[in-house]
Design a protein around this motif. Sequence first.
Motif, PDB file in Angstrom:
ATOM      1  N   LEU A 197       0.849  -1.199   0.000  1.00  0.00           N
ATOM      2  CA  LEU A 197       0.000   0.000   0.000  1.00  0.00           C
ATOM      3  C   LEU A 197       0.879   1.242   0.000  1.00  0.00           C
ATOM      4  O   LEU A 197       2.107   1.161   0.050  1.00  0.00           O
ATOM      5  CB  LEU A 197      -0.896   0.003   1.254  1.00  0.00           C
ATOM      6  CG  LEU A 197      -1.763  -1.234   1.477  1.00  0.00           C
ATOM      7  CD1 LEU A 197      -2.555  -1.086   2.777  1.00  0.00           C
ATOM      8  CD2 LEU A 197      -2.722  -1.455   0.304  1.00  0.00           C
TER       9      LEU A 197
ATOM     10  N   MET B 224      -8.369  -5.094   2.610  1.00  0.00           N
ATOM     11  CA  MET B 224      -8.743  -3.720   2.261  1.00  0.00           C
ATOM     12  C   MET B 224      -8.847  -3.536   0.748  1.00  0.00           C
ATOM     13  O   MET B 224      -9.752  -2.846   0.251  1.00  0.00           O
ATOM     14  CB  MET B 224      -7.722  -2.739   2.838  1.00  0.00           C
ATOM     15  CG  MET B 224      -7.751  -2.649   4.355  1.00  0.00           C
ATOM     16  SD  MET B 224      -6.542  -1.466   4.954  1.00  0.00           S
ATOM     17  CE  MET B 224      -6.767  -1.670   6.730  1.00  0.00           C
ATOM     18  N   ARG B 225      -7.927  -4.141   0.023  1.00  0.00           N
ATOM     19  CA  ARG B 225      -7.992  -4.027  -1.442  1.00  0.00           C
ATOM     20  C   ARG B 225      -9.282  -4.641  -1.988  1.00  0.00           C
ATOM     21  O   ARG B 225      -9.864  -4.131  -2.938  1.00  0.00           O
ATOM     22  CB  ARG B 225      -6.788  -4.731  -2.075  1.00  0.00           C
ATOM     23  CG  ARG B 225      -5.457  -4.036  -1.835  1.00  0.00           C
ATOM     24  CD  ARG B 225      -4.380  -4.649  -2.725  1.00  0.00           C
ATOM     25  NE  ARG B 225      -3.053  -4.160  -2.393  1.00  0.00           N
ATOM     26  CZ  ARG B 225      -2.208  -4.750  -1.578  1.00  0.00           C
ATOM     27  NH1 ARG B 225      -2.576  -5.897  -0.985  1.00  0.00           N
ATOM     28  NH2 ARG B 225      -1.021  -4.241  -1.327  1.00  0.00           N
TER      29      ARG B 225
ATOM     30  N   THR C  17     -12.360  -2.196  -1.737  1.00  0.00           N
ATOM     31  CA  THR C  17     -12.265  -0.814  -2.220  1.00  0.00           C
ATOM     32  C   THR C  17     -12.172  -0.788  -3.738  1.00  0.00           C
ATOM     33  O   THR C  17     -11.945  -1.812  -4.392  1.00  0.00           O
ATOM     34  CB  THR C  17     -11.037  -0.119  -1.625  1.00  0.00           C
ATOM     35  OG1 THR C  17      -9.871  -0.930  -1.868  1.00  0.00           O
ATOM     36  CG2 THR C  17     -11.194   0.110  -0.139  1.00  0.00           C
TER      37      THR C  17
ATOM     38  N   ASP D 207     -10.185   4.590  -5.008  1.00  0.00           N
ATOM     39  CA  ASP D 207     -10.026   4.850  -3.577  1.00  0.00           C
ATOM     40  C   ASP D 207      -8.546   4.894  -3.203  1.00  0.00           C
ATOM     41  O   ASP D 207      -7.707   4.267  -3.849  1.00  0.00           O
ATOM     42  CB  ASP D 207     -10.724   3.760  -2.756  1.00  0.00           C
ATOM     43  CG  ASP D 207     -12.235   3.750  -2.989  1.00  0.00           C
ATOM     44  OD1 ASP D 207     -12.849   2.678  -2.829  1.00  0.00           O
ATOM     45  OD2 ASP D 207     -12.776   4.814  -3.343  1.00  0.00           O
TER      46      ASP D 207
ATOM     47  N   ILE E 170      -5.736   3.913  -0.451  1.00  0.00           N
ATOM     48  CA  ILE E 170      -5.493   3.009   0.667  1.00  0.00           C
ATOM     49  C   ILE E 170      -4.021   3.143   1.052  1.00  0.00           C
ATOM     50  O   ILE E 170      -3.142   3.081   0.198  1.00  0.00           O
ATOM     51  CB  ILE E 170      -5.765   1.529   0.312  1.00  0.00           C
ATOM     52  CG1 ILE E 170      -7.036   1.390  -0.530  1.00  0.00           C
ATOM     53  CG2 ILE E 170      -5.854   0.687   1.564  1.00  0.00           C
ATOM     54  CD1 ILE E 170      -7.237   0.011  -1.062  1.00  0.00           C
TER      55      ILE E 170
ATOM     56  N   VAL F  49      -8.257   4.646   4.716  1.00  0.00           N
ATOM     57  CA  VAL F  49      -8.931   4.475   3.426  1.00  0.00           C
ATOM     58  C   VAL F  49      -9.684   5.765   3.143  1.00  0.00           C
ATOM     59  O   VAL F  49     -10.489   6.201   3.967  1.00  0.00           O
ATOM     60  CB  VAL F  49      -9.890   3.276   3.434  1.00  0.00           C
ATOM     61  CG1 VAL F  49     -10.601   3.167   2.098  1.00  0.00           C
ATOM     62  CG2 VAL F  49      -9.141   1.988   3.753  1.00  0.00           C
TER      63      VAL F  49
END
Length: 633
Positions: free
Chosen positions: A481, A538-539, A542, A546, A548, A558
């Motif tokens: 990230l 998280m990926r 989203t 977005d 991150i 985020v």
Amino acid sequence: MVVSLCFTIATLSLIMVSVNIQQRTLIDEAEQNLDRVASAFQTNLDVILNTRQQGLVNLADNLQRWGEDHPGLADEAGLRQLFDHVWVVNRAGVVIDEWPRIGAAQERLNLSQNSMFQSLLDGNNFILTAPQPSYYNNEMVVHASVPVFDSDGSFLGAVVGVFSLRNNEVLNRIVTTRIGDSGHVAIVDHEGYVVGHPDRLLLGSQLSASQAPLVFSAIQSGWQGVEQTVGINGEEILQAVKPVAAGKWIVVAQVSLREAMRPVRFVRNVQWVLGFVALVVTLGLLSVIIHAYLRPLTRLQDEVAAVQRGHQEHLTEPGILELRNLVYRFNNLLAQNAASQQSLQRRQAYLDQILATSSAGLFMANRKGQIEYVNQRMVDMTGYDTKDLIKNGFVKQLNEQHRAHFTSKVKQAIDDVATASVEVQLRHNDGKLVWLRIETSPVLLNKQCVGHVGTVTDITSEREKIDALRHAALQDTLTGLLNRRGLEKAMHESFQHSVENQQPLVLVMIDLDNFKQVNDTHGHAFGDRVLSDVAQVMRSFTRESDVIGRLGGDEFVVMLPGCTLERAQQVADGLIRAVAKLGERNQEAQNVKLSVGICQRLASDDNYAELLTRADHAAYEAKRAGGSRWVLA
């Protein structure tokens, strides 16, 4: 008379040149000898200090294996031969053992505030202190120390070796070495303190940059070598400077310049005597030779005078033999002129070949900047042929954003008769974009500009590497990230875009609960896998648009451009559930939960930092409420 005077001056000049050459040669030899002496002591001191450092390291290893709170030094006889005193210091900075036992351990000497101990705490693995008074008396000593760690790498304390500057046999052997009649060797540490010197009164004193300019040049820039300088007493000296132990100490070897030059004065006197004798003999012979060679001209001069007085009607024609030397010299001049022409042609051929085969693009321009020559390499770089480049130049093929800047720089260089260097992007004849570095310099003849020459270098690969490095600088290597720097840049851009386009913007702050406990229990490698798994979750929740990123440690952010609060809450719920499932699949991570703070951009917000602060407070409230939930700010 004039010829004799010129010959005399030439002879004297030759003697002076000879003396100067011998003087320079003698100084060079003295510098080389001094450099060898300094290098020998540099090697010896490196070995000596490395031996003592290794001895302390071995003792530190032994202390770690013993695992006792107060290990003794009874079995360290070898180490005791290297130092006058040896101390064992615990993690609190207290001396818990010593050799010989004369008070430091008994009095529990505390070194916790000592700069040496603080440097070991800061991570240094070997410390050599400046000279300072001994704990036992006022004698100047140096402390050498290394840290002691346990098997987990935790700091346990240190071992310290103390050796005297006045009574240390090794240092005394070095500094009492004489170089000639007046030369000597000294040792100075990286702060300018005198560690070793034949003058015992200087031990422990600190030199200034004005007293020892070469020493401070070595301290500040790492320079080493031999130079002429002025000693502390104002005398001109030759001084060699060599760093020891990675620059912790400096070896200084010096000798008086007067002593180094002593043989030259004797040689100079002998040469003057011999030169005077040779000069008298030469002038006598020269007078005879000149008289013989000038006899025809003297006769011609007498005949000219006789004609002027009317005593003679014509001159006697001189014979060819008498003019042979003049003809010989004239022919030599013609031959030298022809050789110069051939040399010039050869140089031109070499120059043409260099220009044609150079790995860099080259061009020549007149005083107005109009190109008159380009080599083949420049044709290959640009894709345009020689005629096109000479006729039209290459400004039109530059990127529009660079065209005005390049034209301005070149015009200023032409007006100021100065150099110029600029990096531009050019469209190759085949359509691809290439980066070029263009550098120009004026060509001066009798201080007048007659044109300009330039070099062109293809830096496309270099620029691509720089861009790749810039991208890598914004990415967190563990999770893939954005790192904090990249995240802050992306949040700023998203905030500005939201303000300018009046679009909603939601920021989600995510904190991993109990992560430190998992990290401490199962190790950093397992903790890194947990962070990577959370990043992957998280990926999956989203969009491409977005933002991150990993803010640091176990905190993530985020940013959801154009997203409603309802949608952000759904994303938060999905993240919380997904991370909980990670714990179900892996028992070691079952206590890891998410505390999430959500906030939306308000019209009163001036920057993204205000959103980040509110979201952080909300995440904190979620954590206080037990985690595995989100709180709206």
